[in-house]
Design a protein around this motif. Sequence first.
Motif, PDB file in Angstrom:
ATOM      1  N   LYS A  52       0.827  -1.205   0.000  1.00 48.64           N
ATOM      2  CA  LYS A  52       0.000   0.000   0.000  1.00 48.64           C
ATOM      3  C   LYS A  52       0.862   1.257   0.000  1.00 48.64           C
ATOM      4  CE  LYS A  52      -3.753  -2.182   2.636  1.00 48.64           C
ATOM      5  NZ  LYS A  52      -4.590  -2.095   3.864  1.00 48.64           N
ATOM      6  N   CYS A  53       0.242   2.375  -0.282  1.00 43.36           N
ATOM      7  CA  CYS A  53       0.910   3.657  -0.139  1.00 43.36           C
ATOM      8  C   CYS A  53       1.046   3.977   1.346  1.00 43.36           C
ATOM      9  CB  CYS A  53       0.119   4.747  -0.840  1.00 43.36           C
ATOM     10  SG  CYS A  53      -0.058   4.477  -2.619  1.00 43.36           S
ATOM     11  N   ALA A  54       2.005   4.833   1.666  1.00 46.69           N
ATOM     12  CA  ALA A  54       2.326   5.110   3.069  1.00 46.69           C
ATOM     13  C   ALA A  54       1.124   5.613   3.858  1.00 46.69           C
ATOM     14  CB  ALA A  54       3.478   6.113   3.139  1.00 46.69           C
ATOM     15  N   GLU A  55       0.353   6.558   3.251  1.00 42.08           N
ATOM     16  CA  GLU A  55      -0.776   7.129   3.987  1.00 42.08           C
ATOM     17  C   GLU A  55      -1.835   6.091   4.325  1.00 42.08           C
ATOM     18  OE1 GLU A  55       0.607   8.289   1.314  1.00 42.08           O
ATOM     19  OE2 GLU A  55       0.990  10.446   1.483  1.00 42.08           O
ATOM     20  N   ASP A  56      -1.914   5.044   3.513  1.00 44.21           N
ATOM     21  CA  ASP A  56      -2.917   3.997   3.741  1.00 44.21           C
ATOM     22  C   ASP A  56      -2.517   3.037   4.853  1.00 44.21           C
ATOM     23  OD1 ASP A  56      -4.390   5.069   1.656  1.00 44.21           O
ATOM     24  OD2 ASP A  56      -3.462   3.775   0.159  1.00 44.21           O
ATOM     25  N   CYS A  57      -1.314   3.186   5.388  1.00 42.94           N
ATOM     26  CA  CYS A  57      -0.815   2.283   6.430  1.00 42.94           C
ATOM     27  C   CYS A  57      -1.109   2.783   7.844  1.00 42.94           C
ATOM     28  CB  CYS A  57       0.693   2.084   6.281  1.00 42.94           C
ATOM     29  SG  CYS A  57       1.184   1.289   4.745  1.00 42.94           S
ATOM     30  N   GLU A  58      -1.526   4.030   7.971  1.00 39.76           N
ATOM     31  CA  GLU A  58      -1.696   4.613   9.306  1.00 39.76           C
ATOM     32  C   GLU A  58      -2.767   3.891  10.121  1.00 39.76           C
ATOM     33  OE1 GLU A  58      -1.190   8.972   9.870  1.00 39.76           O
ATOM     34  OE2 GLU A  58      -1.298   9.034   7.677  1.00 39.76           O
ATOM     35  N   VAL A  59      -3.871   3.554   9.475  1.00 35.89           N
ATOM     36  CA  VAL A  59      -4.956   2.878  10.190  1.00 35.89           C
ATOM     37  C   VAL A  59      -4.494   1.516  10.700  1.00 35.89           C
ATOM     38  CG1 VAL A  59      -7.257   1.863   9.972  1.00 35.89           C
ATOM     39  CG2 VAL A  59      -6.778   4.090   8.945  1.00 35.89           C
ATOM     40  N   LEU A  60      -3.769   0.778   9.845  1.00 37.00           N
ATOM     41  CA  LEU A  60      -3.260  -0.532  10.241  1.00 37.00           C
ATOM     42  C   LEU A  60      -2.277  -0.401  11.406  1.00 37.00           C
ATOM     43  CD1 LEU A  60      -2.784  -3.546   9.938  1.00 37.00           C
ATOM     44  CD2 LEU A  60      -1.219  -3.058   8.043  1.00 37.00           C
TER      45      LEU A  60
ATOM     46  N   ILE B 224       6.379   4.821   9.831  1.00 36.04           N
ATOM     47  CA  ILE B 224       5.960   4.404   8.496  1.00 36.04           C
ATOM     48  C   ILE B 224       6.794   5.133   7.449  1.00 36.04           C
ATOM     49  CG2 ILE B 224       4.047   4.262   6.849  1.00 36.04           C
ATOM     50  CD1 ILE B 224       2.142   4.471   9.280  1.00 36.04           C
ATOM     51  N   ALA B 225       7.265   4.402   6.468  1.00 39.64           N
ATOM     52  CA  ALA B 225       7.957   5.007   5.329  1.00 39.64           C
ATOM     53  C   ALA B 225       7.535   4.272   4.072  1.00 39.64           C
ATOM     54  CB  ALA B 225       9.467   4.934   5.501  1.00 39.64           C
ATOM     55  N   GLY B 226       7.280   5.034   3.022  1.00 43.99           N
ATOM     56  CA  GLY B 226       6.870   4.385   1.788  1.00 43.99           C
ATOM     57  C   GLY B 226       6.471   5.376   0.731  1.00 43.99           C
ATOM     58  N   GLY B 227       5.955   4.861  -0.356  1.00 45.01           N
ATOM     59  CA  GLY B 227       5.576   5.688  -1.487  1.00 45.01           C
ATOM     60  C   GLY B 227       4.152   6.173  -1.399  1.00 45.01           C
TER      61      GLY B 227
ATOM     62  N   LEU C 299       4.460   9.176  10.546  1.00 49.59           N
ATOM     63  CA  LEU C 299       4.583   8.920   9.126  1.00 49.59           C
ATOM     64  C   LEU C 299       5.863   9.604   8.683  1.00 49.59           C
ATOM     65  CD1 LEU C 299       3.391   7.833   6.476  1.00 49.59           C
ATOM     66  CD2 LEU C 299       2.104   9.965   6.258  1.00 49.59           C
ATOM     67  N   GLY C 300       6.936   8.808   8.582  1.00 45.50           N
ATOM     68  CA  GLY C 300       8.264   9.384   8.447  1.00 45.50           C
ATOM     69  C   GLY C 300       8.609   9.857   7.054  1.00 45.50           C
ATOM     70  N   PHE C 301       8.113   9.192   6.026  1.00 48.68           N
ATOM     71  CA  PHE C 301       8.458   9.586   4.661  1.00 48.68           C
ATOM     72  C   PHE C 301       7.358   9.152   3.728  1.00 48.68           C
ATOM     73  CE2 PHE C 301      11.245  10.859   1.274  1.00 48.68           C
ATOM     74  CZ  PHE C 301      10.831  10.106   0.199  1.00 48.68           C
ATOM     75  N   SER C 302       7.015  10.021   2.805  1.00 48.16           N
ATOM     76  CA  SER C 302       6.034   9.668   1.790  1.00 48.16           C
ATOM     77  C   SER C 302       6.501  10.213   0.456  1.00 48.16           C
ATOM     78  CB  SER C 302       4.653  10.245   2.140  1.00 48.16           C
ATOM     79  OG  SER C 302       3.700   9.872   1.174  1.00 48.16           O
ATOM     80  N   GLY C 303       6.807   9.338  -0.446  1.00 46.98           N
ATOM     81  CA  GLY C 303       7.280   9.725  -1.770  1.00 46.98           C
ATOM     82  C   GLY C 303       7.393   8.479  -2.605  1.00 46.98           C
ATOM     83  N   THR C 304       7.903   8.566  -3.803  1.00 48.00           N
ATOM     84  CA  THR C 304       8.081   7.352  -4.591  1.00 48.00           C
ATOM     85  C   THR C 304       9.299   6.598  -4.091  1.00 48.00           C
ATOM     86  OG1 THR C 304       9.441   8.452  -6.243  1.00 48.00           O
ATOM     87  CG2 THR C 304       7.070   8.456  -6.615  1.00 48.00           C
ATOM     88  N   ILE C 305       9.257   5.298  -4.211  1.00 45.10           N
ATOM     89  CA  ILE C 305      10.369   4.472  -3.738  1.00 45.10           C
ATOM     90  C   ILE C 305      11.666   4.825  -4.466  1.00 45.10           C
ATOM     91  CG2 ILE C 305       9.760   2.616  -5.358  1.00 45.10           C
ATOM     92  CD1 ILE C 305      11.382   2.189  -1.919  1.00 45.10           C
ATOM     93  N   ASP C 306      11.552   5.319  -5.698  1.00 46.31           N
ATOM     94  CA  ASP C 306      12.747   5.688  -6.450  1.00 46.31           C
ATOM     95  C   ASP C 306      13.526   6.822  -5.797  1.00 46.31           C
ATOM     96  OD1 ASP C 306      10.344   5.014  -8.485  1.00 46.31           O
ATOM     97  OD2 ASP C 306      12.208   4.047  -9.114  1.00 46.31           O
ATOM     98  N   GLU C 307      12.846   7.650  -5.011  1.00 47.09           N
ATOM     99  CA  GLU C 307      13.514   8.767  -4.359  1.00 47.09           C
ATOM    100  C   GLU C 307      14.413   8.311  -3.209  1.00 47.09           C
ATOM    101  OE1 GLU C 307      10.377  11.331  -3.183  1.00 47.09           O
ATOM    102  OE2 GLU C 307       9.800  11.842  -5.228  1.00 47.09           O
ATOM    103  N   MET C 308      14.278   7.049  -2.811  1.00 46.37           N
ATOM    104  CA  MET C 308      15.082   6.552  -1.690  1.00 46.37           C
ATOM    105  C   MET C 308      16.567   6.601  -2.000  1.00 46.37           C
ATOM    106  SD  MET C 308      12.998   5.718   0.690  1.00 46.37           S
ATOM    107  CE  MET C 308      12.108   7.151   0.120  1.00 46.37           C
ATOM    108  N   ALA C 309      16.953   6.468  -3.261  1.00 47.56           N
ATOM    109  CA  ALA C 309      18.373   6.413  -3.619  1.00 47.56           C
ATOM    110  C   ALA C 309      19.015   7.787  -3.677  1.00 47.56           C
ATOM    111  CB  ALA C 309      18.533   5.725  -4.991  1.00 47.56           C
ATOM    112  N   ILE C 310      18.199   8.837  -3.609  1.00 47.33           N
ATOM    113  CA  ILE C 310      18.731  10.194  -3.719  1.00 47.33           C
ATOM    114  C   ILE C 310      19.395  10.626  -2.412  1.00 47.33           C
ATOM    115  CG2 ILE C 310      18.097  12.625  -4.091  1.00 47.33           C
ATOM    116  CD1 ILE C 310      15.821  11.634  -5.867  1.00 47.33           C
TER     117      ILE C 310
END
Length: 288
Positions: free
Chosen positions: A203-211, A236-239, A277-288
């Motif tokens: 799931k996207c990061a924002e959708d993980c908060e409820v869980l 939580i960290a994710g796209g 919610l520590g990070f929300s962006g595309t997973i590709d941005e992780m390498a930057i």
Amino acid sequence: MIRKVFEIMIKDYTTVDAFWGIRRVQKIVEKDHYDCFPVIENGEIVGILTRNDLITAHPNRIVLDAMSGRCKYIDENESVWSAKELFEDESSQILIVTHGDEVTGVIMKSAVDIESGKHVDMLTGLYKSSYIIHKSQKLLDQGGEISIIFFDVNNFGYINKKYGHTVGDNILKEISKILKECVPADTFLCRYGGDEFALLTGKCAEDCEVLAQSVLNRVRQHNFICDINVGISAGIAGGKKRCNSRDGDMYKNITNLINLASLASTKAKKEKENLVLGFSGTIDEMAI
């Protein structure tokens, strides 16, 4: 890290001819105690003969008539996790290992079970971190997004010092049980280390908060040993969107994402809700 298929495969394996009699193969089993055999016809592997086939078949039949197993193939550079998934989907006890168009060996389910068992945490029964990394890679290869929820037990060092490590171990086992009961079937859970647990979702990061919040609430409401008030924090960290192309070193991206979720869980210890919610962006941005 978990090993590759070529590291535990059998290179010198025994085959049987499709037109041999069952009685002939039974004599081989009595001597060498093999559980199953690749079946060869005209120089090519056409199926698998299992021990159960030998037990149920009439001794006067030929191998081709008695074999029940289909050939399943796996590349020698795949991880043992991939082999384990193939065995879970099939009833076979053996996979044919290939490199390109060449057959290079066979791998047995028993060997895969032993190797994957090394990556199971003995205390909680959960897989270790290599499992999460493999599943993350698989989801990304399928073009999906991933998010990590990282759980960290609050004041666990203090609990161990005051009540002892036996009580601490009991608490970790109870938390792992709660996590197993709370998380959906399409998520993947591991004990990351010490008092830390990681949950992978597609799931996207924002959708993980409820869980994440539901897990925190279950832990707060649980009656732990010695009536200890136990809480956990979650990061939580994710796209936040799906993309079809992936760039850069995916292993590095995944481990960076896990690290960001871990840092977020540390920050969450100072928050009232113990959730960040520590990070929300595309997973590709992780390498930057």
